[in-house]
Design a protein around this motif. Structure first.
Motif, PDB file in Angstrom:
ATOM      1  N   ASP A 137       0.825  -1.219   0.000  1.00 40.10           N
ATOM      2  CA  ASP A 137       0.000   0.000   0.000  1.00 40.10           C
ATOM      3  C   ASP A 137       0.856   1.266   0.000  1.00 40.10           C
ATOM      4  OD1 ASP A 137      -2.289  -1.577   0.057  1.00 40.10           O
ATOM      5  OD2 ASP A 137      -2.342  -1.593   2.254  1.00 40.10           O
ATOM      6  N   ARG A 138       1.906   1.273  -0.823  1.00 40.25           N
ATOM      7  CA  ARG A 138       2.779   2.443  -0.984  1.00 40.25           C
ATOM      8  C   ARG A 138       3.538   2.795   0.288  1.00 40.25           C
ATOM      9  NH1 ARG A 138       4.622   2.929  -5.448  1.00 40.25           N
ATOM     10  NH2 ARG A 138       5.249   5.060  -4.946  1.00 40.25           N
ATOM     11  N   LEU A 139       3.711   1.838   1.187  1.00 38.89           N
ATOM     12  CA  LEU A 139       4.477   2.052   2.405  1.00 38.89           C
ATOM     13  C   LEU A 139       5.538   0.964   2.551  1.00 38.89           C
ATOM     14  CD1 LEU A 139       1.793   2.948   5.120  1.00 38.89           C
ATOM     15  CD2 LEU A 139       3.382   4.521   3.985  1.00 38.89           C
ATOM     16  N   LEU A 168      17.046  -6.773   0.998  1.00 38.13           N
ATOM     17  CA  LEU A 168      16.022  -6.672  -0.039  1.00 38.13           C
ATOM     18  C   LEU A 168      15.426  -8.030  -0.355  1.00 38.13           C
ATOM     19  CD1 LEU A 168      17.885  -4.180  -2.402  1.00 38.13           C
ATOM     20  CD2 LEU A 168      15.848  -3.678  -1.045  1.00 38.13           C
ATOM     21  N   ALA A 169      16.260  -9.056  -0.347  1.00 35.32           N
ATOM     22  CA  ALA A 169      15.762 -10.408  -0.609  1.00 35.32           C
ATOM     23  C   ALA A 169      14.827 -10.886   0.496  1.00 35.32           C
ATOM     24  CB  ALA A 169      16.938 -11.374  -0.761  1.00 35.32           C
ATOM     25  N   SER A 170      15.027 -10.372   1.726  1.00 32.35           N
ATOM     26  CA  SER A 170      14.190 -10.804   2.854  1.00 32.35           C
ATOM     27  C   SER A 170      12.722 -10.472   2.624  1.00 32.35           C
ATOM     28  CB  SER A 170      14.667 -10.143   4.150  1.00 32.35           C
ATOM     29  OG  SER A 170      14.349  -8.749   4.175  1.00 32.35           O
ATOM     30  N   GLY A 171      12.465  -9.433   1.842  1.00 33.05           N
ATOM     31  CA  GLY A 171      11.090  -9.051   1.550  1.00 33.05           C
ATOM     32  C   GLY A 171      10.694  -9.312   0.117  1.00 33.05           C
ATOM     33  N   ASN A 172      11.534 -10.094  -0.567  1.00 30.77           N
ATOM     34  CA  ASN A 172      11.287 -10.420  -1.974  1.00 30.77           C
ATOM     35  C   ASN A 172      11.092  -9.160  -2.813  1.00 30.77           C
ATOM     36  OD1 ASN A 172      11.027 -12.240  -4.117  1.00 30.77           O
ATOM     37  ND2 ASN A 172       8.790 -12.281  -3.936  1.00 30.77           N
ATOM     38  N   ILE A 173      11.934  -8.153  -2.524  1.00 33.02           N
ATOM     39  CA  ILE A 173      11.878  -6.896  -3.265  1.00 33.02           C
ATOM     40  C   ILE A 173      12.568  -7.101  -4.608  1.00 33.02           C
ATOM     41  CG2 ILE A 173      12.422  -4.446  -3.244  1.00 33.02           C
ATOM     42  CD1 ILE A 173      10.511  -5.428  -0.990  1.00 33.02           C
ATOM     43  N   THR A 299       9.691   1.794 -11.385  1.00 26.31           N
ATOM     44  CA  THR A 299       9.053   0.600 -10.806  1.00 26.31           C
ATOM     45  C   THR A 299       7.784   1.041 -10.085  1.00 26.31           C
ATOM     46  OG1 THR A 299      10.021   0.643  -8.571  1.00 26.31           O
ATOM     47  CG2 THR A 299      11.377  -0.312 -10.341  1.00 26.31           C
ATOM     48  N   ASP A 300       7.054   0.066  -9.551  1.00 21.04           N
ATOM     49  CA  ASP A 300       5.868   0.367  -8.753  1.00 21.04           C
ATOM     50  C   ASP A 300       6.196   0.472  -7.267  1.00 21.04           C
ATOM     51  OD1 ASP A 300       4.216   0.335 -10.989  1.00 21.04           O
ATOM     52  OD2 ASP A 300       3.915  -1.843 -10.866  1.00 21.04           O
ATOM     53  N   LEU A 301       7.462   0.407  -6.905  1.00 20.40           N
ATOM     54  CA  LEU A 301       7.863   0.463  -5.501  1.00 20.40           C
ATOM     55  C   LEU A 301       7.715   1.875  -4.944  1.00 20.40           C
ATOM     56  CD1 LEU A 301      11.193  -1.608  -5.656  1.00 20.40           C
ATOM     57  CD2 LEU A 301       8.995  -2.375  -4.710  1.00 20.40           C
ATOM     58  N   PRO A 302       7.417   1.990  -3.647  1.00 15.00           N
ATOM     59  CA  PRO A 302       7.528   3.307  -3.009  1.00 15.00           C
ATOM     60  C   PRO A 302       8.982   3.769  -3.084  1.00 15.00           C
ATOM     61  CG  PRO A 302       6.425   1.700  -1.568  1.00 15.00           C
ATOM     62  CD  PRO A 302       7.027   0.928  -2.699  1.00 15.00           C
ATOM     63  N   PRO A 303       9.237   5.053  -2.867  1.00 11.29           N
ATOM     64  CA  PRO A 303      10.609   5.554  -2.995  1.00 11.29           C
ATOM     65  C   PRO A 303      11.612   4.729  -2.187  1.00 11.29           C
ATOM     66  CG  PRO A 303       9.090   7.383  -2.786  1.00 11.29           C
ATOM     67  CD  PRO A 303       8.283   6.143  -2.565  1.00 11.29           C
ATOM     68  N   ALA A 332      12.763  14.393  -4.418  1.00  8.78           N
ATOM     69  CA  ALA A 332      12.180  14.581  -5.739  1.00  8.78           C
ATOM     70  C   ALA A 332      11.298  13.429  -6.165  1.00  8.78           C
ATOM     71  CB  ALA A 332      13.291  14.781  -6.773  1.00  8.78           C
ATOM     72  N   ALA A 333      11.438  12.268  -5.512  1.00  8.38           N
ATOM     73  CA  ALA A 333      10.702  11.070  -5.944  1.00  8.38           C
ATOM     74  C   ALA A 333       9.214  11.195  -5.616  1.00  8.38           C
ATOM     75  CB  ALA A 333      11.285   9.832  -5.272  1.00  8.38           C
ATOM     76  N   PRO A 334       8.346  10.777  -6.522  1.00 11.19           N
ATOM     77  CA  PRO A 334       6.907  10.778  -6.214  1.00 11.19           C
ATOM     78  C   PRO A 334       6.604   9.763  -5.125  1.00 11.19           C
ATOM     79  CG  PRO A 334       7.326   9.674  -8.301  1.00 11.19           C
ATOM     80  CD  PRO A 334       8.621  10.288  -7.877  1.00 11.19           C
ATOM     81  N   SER A 335       5.766  10.139  -4.174  1.00 10.37           N
ATOM     82  CA  SER A 335       5.457   9.242  -3.053  1.00 10.37           C
ATOM     83  C   SER A 335       4.122   8.548  -3.217  1.00 10.37           C
ATOM     84  CB  SER A 335       5.473  10.032  -1.747  1.00 10.37           C
ATOM     85  OG  SER A 335       4.527  11.095  -1.778  1.00 10.37           O
ATOM     86  N   SER A 336       3.416   8.834  -4.266  1.00  9.22           N
ATOM     87  CA  SER A 336       2.122   8.170  -4.456  1.00  9.22           C
ATOM     88  C   SER A 336       1.815   8.086  -5.952  1.00  9.22           C
ATOM     89  CB  SER A 336       1.009   8.947  -3.744  1.00  9.22           C
ATOM     90  OG  SER A 336       0.920  10.256  -4.222  1.00  9.22           O
TER      91      SER A 336
END
Length: 336
Positions: A137-139, A168-173, A299-303, A332-336
C-alpha cells in the motif's frame, strides 16, 4: 511527504534510514531540513559506522576511518563548519617520503565526533537491527529485532551492498535487472584492525602515520601523536590481501602477527595490551559510477534509495556526497 499517524497510534515516518554512518546521517540532515520526519535505525551502539573509536584503559584509538580529505566545495564548507564547531581539525598534508597532498582532517577528540555532530537533533534508534523489509500500500514496513515494526513512505538503505542485497531479498523486493547487475559488480576489501597500548612512544615519524603499498600492514598510526590518545597507542590496519587471507583466523594470533610486522615502527616500546577488530566490508574496491541508486525509479515500488561509499567513492567525503545525493533523489521522488 508529510508524516502521519495511524489509528493504532503508530507513526508513519516520511523516510526510514537504515544505517547511522556518514551517508545515512548526511542524508538525514538534508531530509530534516526539507521538513521531513526521519527515523534512523542502526545495529551498532555508536554512531558513524566505520568512523569508529575505542578505549582500552587510558588509551584511546581511532580504529576505523583515519582521516578525511575535502575536494567538493559543499563538503569543504561542511569541514569548515565542523572545525568551527570544534569537532574536526587539520591533521597533516604529507608524511615522510610522500609529496604534499590534500590536507587530511581528523575528528576531535576522535573521528566519531563528526558523526555525533551530524546526529544532533536526529531521531536515531541504536543497537537495533532491521531483520526484514516489505512493502504494501505504498508504504515500507521494517521488522526490527526488538519485535517492533516501523512504517515509512520512503526508505534509504546505507549498509554495505552485500548486506543490502540480503535485506532486499528478505522481503522479496524485485530489483531491476540493470541495477542488480550494478550492485553485483560492487566489491569490498576486508580490514583487520589492531589497537595496541604501548609502554612508551613509537618510532613513527611526524605526523604519526604511515601507509604501505605492500606487505601485511596497510596503515599504522600513532594515536598519541595524532592527539587522540593521552598515552602511547597505535592503530595497525592489515592490508587488503592480508586481511582477506586471515579474516577467519584467530583474531588475537592475527593481531600479534601484525604487531610483529610493525616492530620497526614501535621502536623500543612494548605492547602491554591489544584488541583486534575485523571490518568485513572495510573499503569498496569496485564502486558504482553514480552517487546513489534510486531503486524505485521506473518501478511500482515506493521511494527506495541506496547510498554509501560504494556509490560516490571509497572515502569519508564520498559517503557524505552519496548521502546528499540520495536525499535529493528521495525529496524529488513521487510518493504516491
Amino acid at each position: 511527504m508529510p508524516s502521519s499517524t495511524s489509528s493504532n497510534g503508530q507513526t508513519t515516518y516520511d523516510v526510514l534510514i537504515i544505517g547511522a554512518g556518514l551517508a545515512g546521517l548526511s542524508a538525514a540532515n538534508d531530509l530534516h531540513r526539507a521538513g521531513l520526519n526521519v527515523l534512523i535505525v542502526d545495529k551498532g551502539r555508536g554512531l558513524g559506522g566505520r568512523l569508529a573509536g575505542r578505549r582500552i584503559g587510558n588509551a584511546t584509538f581511532d580504529h576505523g576511518a583515519q582521516f578525511m580529505t575535502a575536494r567538493n566545495s559543499r563538503f569543504q564548507a561542511s569541514v569548515a563548519e565542523w572545525i568551527e564547531a570544534g569537532v574536526a581539525e587539520e591533521w597533516y598534508s604529507s608524511y615522510p617520503g610522500h609529496p604534499n597532498g590534500h590536507p587530511r582532517y581528523r575528528g576531535v577528540p576522535t573521528m566519531t565526533a563528526v558523526a555525533k555532530y551530524l546526529a544532533t537533533d536526529m531521531n536515531v534508534l541504536r543497537t537495533t537491527r532491521v531483520d526484514s523489509i516489505t512493502q504494501e500500500d505504498r508504504l515500507w514496513s521494517a521488522a526490527l529485532d526488538n519485535g517492533e515494526t516501523v512504517s515509512a513512505k520512503a526508505l534509504l538503505i546505507t549498509s554495505p551492498v552485500p548486506q543490502t542485497i540480503d535485506l532486499l531479498a528478505s522481503g522479496n523486493i524485485q530489483i531491476p535487472a540493470d541495477k542488480q547487475a550494478r550492485l553485483d559488480r560492487i566489491d569490498y576489501e576486508a580490514c583487520i584492525a589492531v589497537m595496541a597500548v604501548l609502554d612508551g612512544p613509537t618510532a613513527i615519524p611526524v605526523p604519526g602515520a604511515t601507509a604501505f603499498d605492500d606487505g601485511p600492514i596497510g596503515w599504522i598510526s600513532d594515536n598519541l601523536q595524532k592527539g587522540v590518545s593521552k598515552i602511547p597507542a597505535v592503530t595497525i590496519h592489515g592490508s587488503g590481501d592480508f586481511s582477506a587471507e586471515h579474516f577467519e583466523h584467530d583474531k588475537m594470533q592475527t593481531g600479534q602477527t601484525l604487531i610483529d610486522a610493525a616492530a620497526p615502527y614501535l621502536g623500543d616500546a612494548k605492547v602491554t595490551e591489544y584488541q583486534v577488530h575485523g571490518w568485513r566490508y572495510s573499503k569498496p574496491t569496485i564502486v558504482d559510477s553514480e552517487a546513489c541508486m534510486l531503486l524505485s525509479e521506473f518501478t511500482d515500488l515506493p521511494p527506495l534509495a541506496l547510498a554509501g561509499d560504494a556509490f560516490a567513492g571509497p572515502r569519508f567525503e564520498g559517503a557524505v556526497l552519496s548521502g546528499w545525493a540520495a536525499a535529493k533523489s528521495l525529496i524529488a521522488a513521487p510518493s504516491s
